[in-house]
Design a protein around this motif. Structure first.
Motif, PDB file in Angstrom:
ATOM      1  N   ASP A  61      31.190  30.095  22.946  1.00 54.55           N
ATOM      2  CA  ASP A  61      31.081  30.121  24.477  1.00 54.55           C
ATOM      3  C   ASP A  61      32.406  30.445  25.218  1.00 54.55           C
ATOM      4  O   ASP A  61      33.293  29.665  25.195  1.00 54.55           O
ATOM      5  CB  ASP A  61      30.505  28.793  24.739  1.00 54.55           C
ATOM      6  CG  ASP A  61      30.062  28.626  26.253  1.00 54.55           C
ATOM      7  OD1 ASP A  61      30.292  29.715  27.021  1.00 54.55           O
ATOM      8  OD2 ASP A  61      29.820  27.628  26.594  1.00 54.55           O
ATOM      9  N   ASP A  62      32.412  31.558  25.767  1.00 58.75           N
ATOM     10  CA  ASP A  62      33.777  31.963  26.694  1.00 58.75           C
ATOM     11  C   ASP A  62      33.257  32.188  27.838  1.00 58.75           C
ATOM     12  O   ASP A  62      34.061  32.799  28.609  1.00 58.75           O
ATOM     13  CB  ASP A  62      34.300  33.226  26.011  1.00 58.75           C
ATOM     14  CG  ASP A  62      33.399  34.554  25.957  1.00 58.75           C
ATOM     15  OD1 ASP A  62      32.272  34.387  26.504  1.00 58.75           O
ATOM     16  OD2 ASP A  62      33.793  35.479  25.475  1.00 58.75           O
ATOM     17  N   ASP A  63      32.318  31.844  28.284  1.00 55.56           N
ATOM     18  CA  ASP A  63      31.656  31.655  29.803  1.00 55.56           C
ATOM     19  C   ASP A  63      32.773  30.946  30.836  1.00 55.56           C
ATOM     20  O   ASP A  63      33.266  29.968  30.140  1.00 55.56           O
ATOM     21  CB  ASP A  63      30.112  31.489  30.117  1.00 55.56           C
ATOM     22  CG  ASP A  63      29.384  32.542  29.540  1.00 55.56           C
ATOM     23  OD1 ASP A  63      29.650  33.403  29.172  1.00 55.56           O
ATOM     24  OD2 ASP A  63      28.346  32.138  28.996  1.00 55.56           O
ATOM     25  N   LEU A  64      32.608  31.392  32.044  1.00 53.69           N
ATOM     26  CA  LEU A  64      33.595  30.780  33.114  1.00 53.69           C
ATOM     27  C   LEU A  64      32.467  29.744  33.705  1.00 53.69           C
ATOM     28  O   LEU A  64      31.217  30.266  34.018  1.00 53.69           O
ATOM     29  CB  LEU A  64      34.232  31.690  33.831  1.00 53.69           C
ATOM     30  CG  LEU A  64      35.227  32.841  33.163  1.00 53.69           C
ATOM     31  CD1 LEU A  64      35.711  33.627  34.129  1.00 53.69           C
ATOM     32  CD2 LEU A  64      36.501  31.788  32.686  1.00 53.69           C
ATOM     33  N   TYR A  65      32.955  28.783  34.029  1.00 52.43           N
ATOM     34  CA  TYR A  65      31.780  27.703  34.656  1.00 52.43           C
ATOM     35  C   TYR A  65      32.274  27.222  36.140  1.00 52.43           C
ATOM     36  O   TYR A  65      31.631  26.892  36.955  1.00 52.43           O
ATOM     37  CB  TYR A  65      31.755  26.783  33.975  1.00 52.43           C
ATOM     38  CG  TYR A  65      30.985  26.712  32.550  1.00 52.43           C
ATOM     39  CD1 TYR A  65      29.542  26.980  32.558  1.00 52.43           C
ATOM     40  CD2 TYR A  65      31.779  26.935  31.288  1.00 52.43           C
ATOM     41  CE1 TYR A  65      28.968  27.434  31.320  1.00 52.43           C
ATOM     42  CE2 TYR A  65      30.988  27.316  30.393  1.00 52.43           C
ATOM     43  CZ  TYR A  65      29.456  27.338  30.292  1.00 52.43           C
ATOM     44  OH  TYR A  65      28.981  28.064  29.130  1.00 52.43           O
ATOM     45  N   CYS A  66      33.645  27.267  36.322  1.00 56.64           N
ATOM     46  CA  CYS A  66      34.251  26.922  37.722  1.00 56.64           C
ATOM     47  C   CYS A  66      34.110  28.016  38.674  1.00 56.64           C
ATOM     48  O   CYS A  66      34.280  28.997  38.150  1.00 56.64           O
ATOM     49  CB  CYS A  66      35.662  26.355  37.364  1.00 56.64           C
ATOM     50  SG  CYS A  66      36.015  24.869  36.573  1.00 56.64           S
ATOM     51  N   ASP A  67      33.694  27.498  39.923  1.00 62.48           N
ATOM     52  CA  ASP A  67      33.623  28.854  41.036  1.00 62.48           C
ATOM     53  C   ASP A  67      35.118  29.321  41.193  1.00 62.48           C
ATOM     54  O   ASP A  67      34.850  30.629  41.358  1.00 62.48           O
ATOM     55  CB  ASP A  67      33.173  27.985  42.107  1.00 62.48           C
ATOM     56  CG  ASP A  67      31.612  27.375  42.027  1.00 62.48           C
ATOM     57  OD1 ASP A  67      30.941  27.961  41.380  1.00 62.48           O
ATOM     58  OD2 ASP A  67      31.415  26.678  42.926  1.00 62.48           O
ATOM     59  N   ASP A  68      36.028  28.441  40.998  1.00 61.05           N
ATOM     60  CA  ASP A  68      37.309  29.152  41.112  1.00 61.05           C
ATOM     61  C   ASP A  68      37.622  30.150  40.220  1.00 61.05           C
ATOM     62  O   ASP A  68      38.286  31.269  40.307  1.00 61.05           O
ATOM     63  CB  ASP A  68      38.260  28.052  41.183  1.00 61.05           C
ATOM     64  CG  ASP A  68      38.624  27.397  42.632  1.00 61.05           C
ATOM     65  OD1 ASP A  68      37.976  27.857  43.507  1.00 61.05           O
ATOM     66  OD2 ASP A  68      39.300  26.540  42.686  1.00 61.05           O
ATOM     67  N   SER A  69      37.303  30.048  38.871  1.00 57.50           N
ATOM     68  CA  SER A  69      37.357  31.103  37.779  1.00 57.50           C
ATOM     69  C   SER A  69      36.835  32.318  37.938  1.00 57.50           C
ATOM     70  O   SER A  69      37.309  33.286  37.722  1.00 57.50           O
ATOM     71  CB  SER A  69      36.956  30.289  36.573  1.00 57.50           C
ATOM     72  OG  SER A  69      37.677  29.218  36.259  1.00 57.50           O
ATOM     73  N   ILE A  70      35.499  31.993  38.421  1.00 59.74           N
ATOM     74  CA  ILE A  70      34.560  33.385  38.671  1.00 59.74           C
ATOM     75  C   ILE A  70      35.185  34.045  39.933  1.00 59.74           C
ATOM     76  O   ILE A  70      35.307  35.376  39.893  1.00 59.74           O
ATOM     77  CB  ILE A  70      33.237  32.961  39.031  1.00 59.74           C
ATOM     78  CG1 ILE A  70      32.691  32.117  37.505  1.00 59.74           C
ATOM     79  CG2 ILE A  70      32.288  34.175  39.155  1.00 59.74           C
ATOM     80  CD1 ILE A  70      31.365  31.589  38.122  1.00 59.74           C
ATOM     81  N   ARG A  71      35.735  33.501  40.990  1.00 54.30           N
ATOM     82  CA  ARG A  71      36.183  34.021  42.079  1.00 54.30           C
ATOM     83  C   ARG A  71      37.631  34.803  41.886  1.00 54.30           C
ATOM     84  O   ARG A  71      37.954  35.883  42.120  1.00 54.30           O
ATOM     85  CB  ARG A  71      36.409  33.105  43.284  1.00 54.30           C
ATOM     86  CG  ARG A  71      35.226  32.603  43.799  1.00 54.30           C
ATOM     87  CD  ARG A  71      35.395  31.909  45.235  1.00 54.30           C
ATOM     88  NE  ARG A  71      36.362  30.779  45.230  1.00 54.30           N
ATOM     89  CZ  ARG A  71      37.322  30.927  45.696  1.00 54.30           C
ATOM     90  NH1 ARG A  71      38.092  31.906  46.183  1.00 54.30           N
ATOM     91  NH2 ARG A  71      38.373  29.895  45.271  1.00 54.30           N
ATOM     92  N   LEU A  72      38.367  34.124  40.759  1.00 56.12           N
ATOM     93  CA  LEU A  72      39.424  34.492  40.517  1.00 56.12           C
ATOM     94  C   LEU A  72      39.294  35.916  39.627  1.00 56.12           C
ATOM     95  O   LEU A  72      40.256  36.819  39.696  1.00 56.12           O
ATOM     96  CB  LEU A  72      40.384  33.565  39.539  1.00 56.12           C
ATOM     97  CG  LEU A  72      41.807  33.823  38.984  1.00 56.12           C
ATOM     98  CD1 LEU A  72      42.729  34.402  40.098  1.00 56.12           C
ATOM     99  CD2 LEU A  72      42.323  32.963  38.243  1.00 56.12           C
ATOM    100  N   LYS A  73      38.580  35.855  38.656  1.00 52.96           N
ATOM    101  CA  LYS A  73      38.245  36.960  37.866  1.00 52.96           C
ATOM    102  C   LYS A  73      37.800  38.144  38.783  1.00 52.96           C
ATOM    103  O   LYS A  73      38.333  39.330  38.494  1.00 52.96           O
ATOM    104  CB  LYS A  73      37.123  36.706  36.954  1.00 52.96           C
ATOM    105  CG  LYS A  73      36.939  38.028  35.930  1.00 52.96           C
ATOM    106  CD  LYS A  73      35.800  37.633  35.115  1.00 52.96           C
ATOM    107  CE  LYS A  73      35.374  38.890  34.092  1.00 52.96           C
ATOM    108  NZ  LYS A  73      34.460  38.525  33.068  1.00 52.96           N
ATOM    109  N   THR A  74      37.005  37.952  39.841  1.00 55.14           N
ATOM    110  CA  THR A  74      36.742  38.870  40.952  1.00 55.14           C
ATOM    111  C   THR A  74      37.826  39.436  41.664  1.00 55.14           C
ATOM    112  O   THR A  74      38.073  40.832  41.910  1.00 55.14           O
ATOM    113  CB  THR A  74      35.346  38.480  41.802  1.00 55.14           C
ATOM    114  OG1 THR A  74      34.412  38.153  40.909  1.00 55.14           O
ATOM    115  CG2 THR A  74      35.037  39.462  42.594  1.00 55.14           C
ATOM    116  N   PHE A  75      38.828  38.505  41.958  1.00 55.80           N
ATOM    117  CA  PHE A  75      39.872  38.734  42.678  1.00 55.80           C
ATOM    118  C   PHE A  75      40.934  39.703  42.068  1.00 55.80           C
ATOM    119  O   PHE A  75      41.342  40.793  42.433  1.00 55.80           O
ATOM    120  CB  PHE A  75      40.688  37.559  42.928  1.00 55.80           C
ATOM    121  CG  PHE A  75      41.908  37.678  43.791  1.00 55.80           C
ATOM    122  CD1 PHE A  75      42.091  38.182  44.933  1.00 55.80           C
ATOM    123  CD2 PHE A  75      43.113  37.732  42.919  1.00 55.80           C
ATOM    124  CE1 PHE A  75      43.350  38.218  45.496  1.00 55.80           C
ATOM    125  CE2 PHE A  75      44.333  37.799  43.351  1.00 55.80           C
ATOM    126  CZ  PHE A  75      44.678  38.184  44.888  1.00 55.80           C
TER     127      PHE A  75
END
Length: 236
Positions: A61-75
């Motif tokens: 499982d290498d998924d991101l779960y924190c909202d900040d992680s997902i936003r950071l990847k997009t950033f």
């Protein structure tokens, strides 16, 4: 043949088991039997000359779960482009292997060494994220690392990473668990042998990739020292 679920077998050991219960059979018959067992998922070929009877996991499982992680990847992909070399993962990825669970999530961004400071300042100065640290020591992480703190750090060149998903891999994590000081701050040293031996037992691994990366990190001897004797041969 009746195989123990947890044991890793050499080809010669399988031959011995087979011919003990199939007297007079030919070598061709043996290889046909092995191929049939592989096809029927009764046995798994781990590496040339090594087999086991336990079904292993192909992915972790290498998924991101924190909202900040997902936003950071997009950033980062928006700021630098999707082909920019970086990976992002959460410290709680280790919960898949630890006996105790990490409650606090640290968001880790790894980039080539020459981009580390630039990426750090871009994230910090964006004012989109609450806490960002630049390659902190374990003491700095302990004192200043809050939940969802972002840590920007370098990765070793030619590390086995998944650039398509901007994710780490089980092979990289396997070696980093052994030798990476940053990750080592999340668990006791006594847990390392348990973690790596369980990973070998539970997951399909690219053994040659692990060996190459361990040698790049000067961690190959340490890797072997943490493995049980029946698993060392996979990495030699």
């Amino acid at each position: 043949m009746v195989l123990e679920k947890e044991k890793i077998y050499k080809l010669d050991e399988l031959k011995e088991l087979y011919f003990d219960s199939h007297k007079g059979k030919s070598k061709i018959a043996f290889y046909k039997a092995i191929n049939k067992m592989i096809k029927n998922d009764e046995i798994i070929r781990l590496e040339r000359g090594f087999y086991c009877a336990k079904q292993k996991k192909n992915i972790f499982d290498d998924d991101l779960y924190c909202d900040d992680s997902i936003r950071l990847k997009t950033f980062l992909t928006t700021r630098y482009g999707d082909d920019f070399e970086f990976i992002i993962y959460e410290s709680t990825i280790l919960n898949q292997f630890l006996n105790h669970l990490l409650a606090k999530t640290i968001i880790v961004v790894e980039v080539p060494n020459y981009y580390v400071e630039h990426v750090f300042f871009e994230i910090r100065d964006s004012n989109q994220f609450n806490s960002v640290l630049l390659n902190p020591s374990s003491d700095e992480l302990y004192h200043y690392g809050d939940d969802c703190t972002i840590v920007v750090r370098p990765y070793v060149s030619k590390a086995p990473i998944n650039l398509k998903k901007h994710a780490t891999t089980i092979e990289k994590l396997f070696v980093d668990i052994i030798c990476d000081r940053f990750l080592n701050s999340f668990y006791e040293g006594a847990e390392v042998p348990i973690m790596v031996n369980n990973i070998v037992t539970d997951y399909v691994l690219r053994y040659k990739t692990i060996v190459a990366y361990a040698k790049r990190r000067n961690a190959y001897k340490n890797l072997l020292n943490n493995l049980n004797d029946d698993k060392k041969e996979l990495f030699q």
